[in-house]
Design an enzyme around this catalytic site. Structure first.
Site, mmCIF file in Angstrom:
data_model
loop_
_atom_site.group_PDB
_atom_site.id
_atom_site.type_symbol
_atom_site.label_atom_id
_atom_site.label_comp_id
_atom_site.label_asym_id
_atom_site.label_seq_id
_atom_site.Cartn_x
_atom_site.Cartn_y
_atom_site.Cartn_z
ATOM 1 N N HIS A 175 38.651 42.276 41.175
ATOM 2 C CA HIS A 175 40.487 41.812 41.027
ATOM 3 C C HIS A 175 40.205 41.814 42.038
ATOM 4 O O HIS A 175 41.436 42.034 42.835
ATOM 5 C CB HIS A 175 41.204 42.320 40.305
ATOM 6 C CG HIS A 175 41.144 42.147 38.396
ATOM 7 N ND1 HIS A 175 40.791 40.948 37.808
ATOM 8 C CD2 HIS A 175 40.326 42.646 38.114
ATOM 9 C CE1 HIS A 175 41.313 40.979 36.716
ATOM 10 N NE2 HIS A 175 40.365 41.777 36.515
ATOM 11 N N GLU B 167 41.690 39.521 44.508
ATOM 12 C CA GLU B 167 43.119 38.394 43.689
ATOM 13 C C GLU B 167 44.356 39.716 43.535
ATOM 14 O O GLU B 167 45.389 38.920 43.643
ATOM 15 C CB GLU B 167 42.746 37.516 42.625
ATOM 16 C CG GLU B 167 43.072 37.940 41.828
ATOM 17 C CD GLU B 167 42.167 39.019 40.261
ATOM 18 O OE1 GLU B 167 41.040 38.755 41.282
ATOM 19 O OE2 GLU B 167 42.387 39.167 39.074
ATOM 20 N N CYS C 169 35.889 39.854 37.026
ATOM 21 C CA CYS C 169 35.595 40.698 35.333
ATOM 22 C C CYS C 169 35.646 40.210 34.453
ATOM 23 O O CYS C 169 34.420 39.516 34.564
ATOM 24 C CB CYS C 169 37.510 41.088 35.702
ATOM 25 S SG CYS C 169 37.319 42.518 34.710
HETATM 26 N N1 GLN Z 1 37.563 44.187 29.417
HETATM 27 C C1 GLN Z 1 37.786 42.610 29.721
HETATM 28 C C2 GLN Z 1 36.863 41.748 28.535
HETATM 29 O O1 GLN Z 1 35.600 42.392 28.070
HETATM 30 C C3 GLN Z 1 38.200 42.005 31.522
HETATM 31 C C4 GLN Z 1 38.244 43.045 31.834
HETATM 32 C C5 GLN Z 1 39.541 41.914 33.098
HETATM 33 O O2 GLN Z 1 39.104 41.307 33.394
HETATM 34 N N2 GLN Z 1 40.205 42.920 33.999
HETATM 35 O O3 GLN Z 1 36.725 40.469 28.629
#
Ligand code: GLN
Length: 190
Positions: A169, A171, A79
């Protein structure tokens, strides 16, 4: 084998728990001195990429970590971590590590679909659960990037050499297979 988890912000504890459950020793990277310890693989967790990117620079961790990645340290980036690894961002001027040849769109699913759960095929593993939280997706991939999974026509997981980038994610779900896949890569490259 020891795996380091970047622990300046975001969902790092969940990655540590996964590693502990899998019997792998891990260390937290909170400050520059932590980078002096030996480790064989790196996890960049989810969270807020702008905050993580800023802290990495302010804490003086950025150059050493980048060097390790460029020199071939295996990385699992999830992410916000994927955003930190990406060579280009569609809707943001920043480039952080920039070591993964992909173009990534931040907060790509809009407000309503910002967070969702699904199951999808992951190359080499089979169907895995995927939790997306204000997630990015991958718009373009460069040379040498293998697409591991797509959801709703958008690329959500890739591998390039020993770097893994995932928009969701792994995890946060019970399934351990993505971490196991990464740990196999760490084992084979150390
Ligand atoms: N929206 C976050 C970003 O732009 C990422 C979201 C996340 O890691 N769950 O960094």
């Amino acid at each position: 084998m020891k795996v380091a988890v970047l622990a300046v912000q975001g969902a790092f504890i969940e990655h540590q728990k996964k590693l502990e459950n899998l019997g792998v020793s891990c260390i937290e990277l909170r400050k520059k001195d932590d980078l002096e310890e030996n480790f064989d693989g790196l996890i960049l967790p989810g969270g807020e990429s702008t905050v993580q990117g800023k802290l990495l620079k302010e804490l003086g961790m950025y150059p050493l970590l980048k060097e390790k990645i460029v020199c071939g340290m295996p990385v699992l980036a999830t992410c916000a971590g994927l955003i930190l690894l990406a060579e280009k961002l569609t809707n943001d001027q920043h480039v952080y590590f920039g070591t993964l040849p992909v173009k990534v769109k931040r907060n790509a699913y809009g407000r309503q679909l910002g967070s969702f759960h699904t199951e999808q095929e992951m190359k080499g593993i089979g169907k895995v659960p995927m939790t997306f939280i204000r997630a990015p997706y991958i718009e373009e991939v460069g040379d040498g990037v293998e697409i591991l999974s797509s959801v709703k026509g958008k690329i959500v997981a890739v591998k390039c050499g020993v770097q893994y980038g995932m928009a969701f994610h792994p995890e946060l779900d019970r399934d351990n297979r993505i971490h196991e896949m990464f740990l196999d890569t760490v084992r084979n490259s150390s």
